[in-house]
Design an enzyme around this catalytic site. Structure first.
Site, PDB file in Angstrom:
ATOM      1  N   ASP A  54       0.838  -1.206   0.000  1.00  0.00           N
ATOM      2  CA  ASP A  54       0.000   0.000   0.000  1.00  0.00           C
ATOM      3  C   ASP A  54       0.877   1.262   0.000  1.00  0.00           C
ATOM      4  OD1 ASP A  54       0.843  -0.117   2.618  1.00  0.00           O
ATOM      5  OD2 ASP A  54      -1.158   0.035   3.515  1.00  0.00           O
ATOM      6  N   GLU A 125      -0.983  -5.560   8.812  1.00  0.00           N
ATOM      7  CA  GLU A 125      -0.083  -4.912   9.768  1.00  0.00           C
ATOM      8  C   GLU A 125      -0.576  -5.187  11.188  1.00  0.00           C
ATOM      9  OE1 GLU A 125       0.410  -0.734   8.973  1.00  0.00           O
ATOM     10  OE2 GLU A 125       1.180  -1.079   6.949  1.00  0.00           O
ATOM     11  N   GLU A 192       9.892  -3.801  10.073  1.00  0.00           N
ATOM     12  CA  GLU A 192      10.229  -2.491   9.478  1.00  0.00           C
ATOM     13  C   GLU A 192      10.825  -1.540  10.514  1.00  0.00           C
ATOM     14  OE1 GLU A 192       7.282  -0.784   6.896  1.00  0.00           O
ATOM     15  OE2 GLU A 192       8.320   1.149   6.795  1.00  0.00           O
TER      16      GLU A 192
HETATM   17  O1  KIV Z   1       3.571  -1.040   1.597  1.00  0.00           O
HETATM   18  C1  KIV Z   1       4.729  -1.459   1.498  1.00  0.00           C
HETATM   19  O2  KIV Z   1       5.417  -1.247   0.496  1.00  0.00           O
HETATM   20  C2  KIV Z   1       5.280  -2.214   2.608  1.00  0.00           C
HETATM   21  C3  KIV Z   1       6.743  -2.463   2.601  1.00  0.00           C
HETATM   22  C4  KIV Z   1       7.449  -1.232   2.985  1.00  0.00           C
HETATM   23  C5  KIV Z   1       7.133  -3.617   3.442  1.00  0.00           C
HETATM   24  O3  KIV Z   1       4.572  -2.585   3.495  1.00  0.00           O
END
Ligand code: KIV
Length: 274
Positions: A54, A125, A192
């Site tokens: 996202d 998440e 992250e």
């Molecule tokens: O949305 C995204 O690109 C992500 C990555 C940074 C892991 O969640």
């Protein structure tokens, strides 16, 4: 492991392959992609896992955060990525408020993503708070990837993009969340922007692979946002991004030359005409 349906072509990466890579000590190379062409380049270059992240809300749509991205938009991009990929595993980010309200809604939305896009997995998440959803989803046969540490959908709660897990309490919570997610059935977890030592500790404690972004070299794999590592997104460059190209300069120079050629009547030539 079987070959592609036709009996030839590259070996498709599945959750089983991803798991075996950790067992065999092979690093997992992951990148994001949001469109057919980029996905095809990544697949041809040997990327193991492509995340339709996202993050497209920022680097593709130009929003300041990932919050405005909708489920329909994620599915649109996922479908274009799927068409460009033969080998890599494709994971689709579940966007903000497509799963937070209750596990039932998240479960149904994850089912839609799998049914309508042809992707191989979804990503949520969060830790403990999504455990029930992860369990329900994986029990239905949908592979799920976790995401801990700096989770951009909670950016307004964090109040910024500073690293997470820097206090003893938060580090402990991240480790516990990782163990809970593993128990709930995720096949891998993105870590992250957390300290490298914490990410290495989590990676050692888990049987499933960790995929780091700004989490040091002790993770089982790495992921970057493709527009960052190709030097296309210039808005900000976190320290963990290594730029492998400066494509923004290439695009500006090429387009500038085209504009000059048109204005100077140098394009098209006779050879480029019918
Ligand atoms: O949305 C995204 O690109 C992500 C990555 C940074 C892991 O969640």
């Amino acid at each position: 492991m079987t070959q592609s349906a036709a009996g030839s072509g590259p070996k498709k990466i599945t959750t089983k392959v991803i798991a075996s890579m950790k067992e065999e000590g092979k690093k997992i190379a992951c990148l994001t992609a949001y469109d057919f062409l980029t996905a095809r380049f990544l697949d041809q270059a040997g990327v193991d896992l492509i995340l339709v992240g996202d993050s497209l809300g920022m680097v593709f749509q130009g929003h300041e955060t990932t919050i405005p991205v909708t489920l329909e938009e994620m599915m649109y991009h996922a479908k274009t990525v799927v068409r460009g990929v033969h080998r890599a595993m494709i994971v689709v980010d579940m966007p903000f408020m497509s799963y937070q309200a209750n596990p039932e809604e998240g479960f149904r939305n994850a089912g839609r993503v799998m049914k309508e896009t042809g992707a191989g997995a979804v990503k949520f998440e969060g830790g403990e708070r999504v455990a029930e959803l992860v369990f329900k989803t994986t029990q239905a046969g949908i592979p799920v990837m976790g995401h801990l540490g700096l989770t951009p959908q909670s950016i307004h709660q964090f109040g910024g993009y500073t690293p997470r897990g820097t206090t003893a309490g938060e580090a402990k919570r991240i480790l516990n969340d990782a163990l809970t997610l593993q128990q709930s059935g995720v096949f891998a977890i993105v870590l992250e922007k957390i300290p490298a030592a914490l990410a290495a500790k989590v990676s050692k404690r888990l049987d499933i692979p960790t995929i780091g972004i700004g989490a040091g070299n002790g993770c089982d794999g790495q992921i970057l946002v493709v527009a960052d590592m190709l030097g296309l997104y210039e808005e900000f460059q976190p320290r963990f991004v290594r730029r492998y190209a400066s494509l923004a300069d290439v695009v500006r120079e090429s387009v500038g030359k085209y504009v000059r050629d048109v204005k100077d009547r140098k394009f098209p030539s006779k050879e480029e005409s019918y």
